[in-house]
Design an enzyme around this catalytic site. Structure first.
Site, PDB file in Angstrom:
ATOM      1  N   CYS A   2       0.836  -1.205   0.000  1.00 36.59           N
ATOM      2  CA  CYS A   2       0.000   0.000   0.000  1.00 36.59           C
ATOM      3  C   CYS A   2       0.873   1.259   0.000  1.00 36.59           C
ATOM      4  O   CYS A   2       1.994   1.253   0.491  1.00 36.59           O
ATOM      5  CB  CYS A   2      -0.855   0.033   1.257  1.00 36.59           C
ATOM      6  N   ARG A  27       4.805   0.091  -6.796  1.00 35.09           N
ATOM      7  CA  ARG A  27       4.767  -0.805  -5.638  1.00 35.09           C
ATOM      8  C   ARG A  27       3.692  -1.862  -5.765  1.00 35.09           C
ATOM      9  O   ARG A  27       3.654  -2.813  -4.991  1.00 35.09           O
ATOM     10  CB  ARG A  27       4.539   0.003  -4.352  1.00 35.09           C
ATOM     11  N   TRP A  74      -3.048  -2.498  -1.430  1.00 32.23           N
ATOM     12  CA  TRP A  74      -2.698  -3.881  -1.804  1.00 32.23           C
ATOM     13  C   TRP A  74      -3.437  -4.728  -0.772  1.00 32.23           C
ATOM     14  O   TRP A  74      -3.124  -4.703   0.411  1.00 32.23           O
ATOM     15  CB  TRP A  74      -1.179  -4.039  -1.719  1.00 32.23           C
ATOM     16  N   ASN A  98      -1.636   1.794   6.131  1.00 31.82           N
ATOM     17  CA  ASN A  98      -0.813   0.692   5.606  1.00 31.82           C
ATOM     18  C   ASN A  98      -0.513  -0.226   6.774  1.00 31.82           C
ATOM     19  O   ASN A  98      -0.237   0.264   7.876  1.00 31.82           O
ATOM     20  CB  ASN A  98       0.535   1.207   5.083  1.00 31.82           C
ATOM     21  N   GLY A  99      -0.477  -1.524   6.538  1.00 31.71           N
ATOM     22  CA  GLY A  99      -0.095  -2.447   7.598  1.00 31.71           C
ATOM     23  C   GLY A  99      -1.213  -3.401   7.934  1.00 31.71           C
ATOM     24  O   GLY A  99      -2.219  -3.491   7.220  1.00 31.71           O
ATOM     25  N   GLU A 477      16.978 -23.976  -6.258  1.00 29.26           N
ATOM     26  CA  GLU A 477      16.579 -22.573  -6.280  1.00 29.26           C
ATOM     27  C   GLU A 477      17.780 -21.669  -6.601  1.00 29.26           C
ATOM     28  O   GLU A 477      17.656 -20.718  -7.366  1.00 29.26           O
ATOM     29  CB  GLU A 477      15.938 -22.207  -4.931  1.00 29.26           C
ATOM     30  N   LYS A 481      17.951 -19.201  -9.825  1.00 28.60           N
ATOM     31  CA  LYS A 481      18.198 -17.750  -9.728  1.00 28.60           C
ATOM     32  C   LYS A 481      19.334 -17.358 -10.660  1.00 28.60           C
ATOM     33  O   LYS A 481      19.250 -16.377 -11.374  1.00 28.60           O
ATOM     34  CB  LYS A 481      18.574 -17.333  -8.287  1.00 28.60           C
ATOM     35  N   GLU A 484      18.305 -17.655 -14.487  1.00 31.72           N
ATOM     36  CA  GLU A 484      17.286 -16.761 -15.039  1.00 31.72           C
ATOM     37  C   GLU A 484      17.742 -15.306 -15.126  1.00 31.72           C
ATOM     38  O   GLU A 484      17.292 -14.591 -16.003  1.00 31.72           O
ATOM     39  CB  GLU A 484      15.933 -16.896 -14.331  1.00 31.72           C
ATOM     40  N   HIS A 500      26.343 -40.213 -10.409  1.00 30.23           N
ATOM     41  CA  HIS A 500      25.529 -40.928 -11.402  1.00 30.23           C
ATOM     42  C   HIS A 500      25.443 -40.149 -12.709  1.00 30.23           C
ATOM     43  O   HIS A 500      24.570 -40.409 -13.531  1.00 30.23           O
ATOM     44  CB  HIS A 500      24.119 -41.174 -10.839  1.00 30.23           C
ATOM     45  N   LYS A 599       6.607 -12.109 -15.266  1.00 27.72           N
ATOM     46  CA  LYS A 599       6.416 -12.249 -13.819  1.00 27.72           C
ATOM     47  C   LYS A 599       5.305 -13.232 -13.515  1.00 27.72           C
ATOM     48  O   LYS A 599       5.383 -14.022 -12.585  1.00 27.72           O
ATOM     49  CB  LYS A 599       6.108 -10.871 -13.204  1.00 27.72           C
TER      50      LYS A 599
END
Ligand code: M6R
Length: 604
Positions: A2, A27, A74, A98-99, A477, A481, A484, A500, A599
């Site tokens: 937010c 944001r 948001w 906000n929060g 992961e 990262k 990409e 193996h 995204k």
């Protein structure tokens, strides 16, 4: 996340606040609104969707006045809608927030008993009711008395016709920045919104309030004690300001992770902080299942791999993990006894959504771990556990992964307690969870060292990432990262599988990143490191602070604080995010929008 903007002392204040909100659009948000005061009346517009809706509304029906507050929302409590959008108005109070208010259910019941009626599903409206029903002389005293009763994170801005040239703001764990001007009063949740008016700012700290009038700012503590705050001059370019001073959104989001973890845990631990408290409806779904099928794509799939290990270990429940793009075309043996656990940052990934629909078709109940409120996956699930990571803008997922893993720990401990996990072990794990934000901070301080290591990796054409147990999803992961965002080919492998096949790749030009933190499989990993060394491979090892054995074998080590081995995916992933980031930065790639990637993958 937010955004808040407030301005007093300029005609057409709503137009200025709108410009400020536009500067916070990056944001992410799902609705927006503005309120003004004019001739003793509150004027208000709120609109679901992008700011253009609000722009159109303001063009048709301008909001008069030289004082205004505005908000981009948001969604966290309550879906995105006109009614849930801010500002919220109750009697003579209008406010943006906000929060997340943790004790809002308790406060809501109290207000309901007083006969108060609510127009939205938000926690914010509760604060507006509390201020409206607080008898006190001035607006700031009413806000102060209210905030003493509120627990949680907040940044608020409040207006009332009783004080037509005053904005009262307050903050606890959500940012607010006050702009210094000789003629205006201006405040925002983020610096970019202030830059057209001033570059001199004061940052409001935890538990502080400020009374803002044209050309004047008075800061106090919640108890009324005066506060002297030095001003700061912001020398960021507008582009830097958008990213909070970071060069890329990905970097900003990596550094937001301590805060994101706090937000994921917020309201989900007992008051004494020694147990998990999730809604019964969510825990029951896991605890009563005969088996669990986790499904997701990309980074969310890697979080699912951690989730499987945690659920098996703590809840002793049989668990599988399947890529959603595979699960949707299999004929899995699933029915009401199998809980489907879908994981997605965006909540819109086409394959995950399709797998979820298949599961529902087979009568399997669906629980999802999702970041974006009211997204398609959230809406199609029987229950949702939101991660509250805030908007993730960089295409490479970082804080979404870390918070998904935290959500899995919460579920595994919560279900575990109903399936034989001891109180003592649960307490130990919860203590560990609460320490993670500080632990992540500590890891982030190692960035200079990671930048040096990145320099040794940037010319590589291929890299191997190895891990075992909880380190295996980290290897996957870490490799994802790197590939990409830097476009260096990278493979994540279970270290025990190396002989193996992938061992054939080992040579001095192929760096091998090894997750070698302390844990039950540490000695096995040492064996794998020796196999790499014997073939003249270059080793970059993520190790537990104080480890001497690997230091002697590795070319570079990244030390992370000692944690319970179950939390390895948190402490070992963060440095690998930074490593990938700095390799990519040194290679000059488009980090936030890597080539060929989107995204949110809403097509198959
Ligand atoms: O929004 P989701 O979590 O469902 O997205 C899944 C993947 O597309 C996503 O994690 C992707 O792999 C990221 N680019 C990884 O950084």
């Amino acid at each position: 996340m937010c955004g808040i903007v407030g301005l007093v002392g300029q005609a057409n204040a709503a137009e200025h606040v709108l410009e400020g909100l536009k500067r916070l659009e990056y944001r992410g948000y799902d609705s927006a609104g503005i309120a003004t005061l004019d001739h003793g009346r509150i004027h208000l517009h709120r609109k679901r969707g992008k700011l253009q809706g609000l722009v159109d509304l303001l063009r048709e029906q301008p909001l008069p006045g030289s004082i205004a507050i505005g908000h981009t929302r948001w969604a966290t409590h309550g879906r995105p809608s006109d009614e849930n959008a801010h500002p919220h108005r109750v009697d003579d109070i209008v406010l943006v927030h906000n929060g997340i208010i943790e004790n809002y259910l308790e406060l809501r019941s109290e207000l309901t008993a007083l006969g108060r009626k609510f127009e939205s599903e938000t926690d914010t409206e509760i604060i507006a009711h509390l201020i409206a029903t607080t008898p006190a002389k001035s607006l700031v005293e009413r806000v102060r008395a209210t905030l003493l009763r509120v627990q949680g994170a907040y940044a608020i801005a409040v207006l009332s016709p009783s004080e037509p040239d005053t904005i009262v703001v307050a903050k606890n764990a959500s940012p607010l920045v006050l702009g210094i001007s000789e003629t205006l009063g201006i405040v925002a949740s983020d610096i970019p919104a202030l830059l057209p008016y001033t570059r001199t700012v004061k940052i409001l700290e935890e538990g502080e309030l400020a009374v803002i009038r044209p050309g004047s700012i008075v800061i106090t503590k919640l108890d009324g004690a005066p506060v002297e705050r030095a001003a700061r001059v912001i020398d960021w370019s507008p582009v830097m300001a958008e990213k909070g001073g970071h060069k890329h959104f990905m970097h900003k989001e990596v550094f937001e992770q301590p805060r994101s973890v706090v937000d994921t845990l917020r309201g989900r631990l007992s008051a004494r902080g020694d147990d998990v408290e999730l809604p019964d409806t969510v825990v029951d779904m896991v605890a009563r299942a005969s088996r669990v099928m986790i499904t997701a794509c990309g980074t969310s799939y890697h979080a699912g791999l951690v989730g499987r290990l945690a659920i098996e270990e703590l809840a002793r429940l049989s668990c599988e993990v399947e890529l959603a793009s595979e699960l949707r075309y299999r004929h899995p043996l699933m029915g009401p006894e199998t809980l489907t656990l879908a994981v997605s940052q965006s909540g819109e990934t086409a394959d995950t959504l399709a797998a979820l629909k298949e599961a529902r078709h087979s009568q399997s109940p669906v629980l999802s771990i999702v970041n974006v409120l009211d997204s398609s996956i959230a809406r199609d699930s029987n229950q949702v556990l939101y991660t509250h990571a805030g908007p993730e803008i960089g295409v490479a997922s970082t804080k979404a992964f870390i918070t998904q893993v935290i959500a899995f720990y919460l579920l595994a401990i919560g279900a575990g307690r109903r399936r034989g996990l001891s109180e003592a072990r649960a307490r130990e794990l919860v203590r560990g969870l609460r320490e993670l934000p500080l632990t992540i901070e500590e890891i982030l301080h190692q960035e200079p060292r990671i930048i040096e290591i990145a320099a040794s990796l940037k010319a590589a054409r291929s890299a191997l990432y190895l891990g075992r147990g909880y380190g295996y999803p980290v290897a996957l992961e870490g490799a994802l990262k790197l590939k990409e965002i830097s476009y260096i080919h990278a493979e994540g492998y279970a270290a025990g599988e190396m002989k193996h096949g992938p061992i054939a790749l080992i040579e001095p030009s192929v760096p091998v990143v090894v997750i070698a933190t302390q844990g039950p499989l540490y000695d096995k990993v040492i064996g794998n490191v020796q196999e790499v060394r014997a073939r003249e491979g270059k080793v970059i090892a993520v190790v537990t602070q104080g480890d001497r054995r690997i230091r002697e074998m590795a070319d570079h080590v990244i030390e992370v604080p000692a944690v319970d081995p179950i939390f390895t995916p948190i402490v070992a992933t963060v440095p690998l995010q930074l490593l990938a980031y700095h390799v990519a930065d040194q290679r000059g790639t488009d980090i936030d929008q890597p080539r060929n990637l989107a995204k949110s993958v809403t097509v198959e």
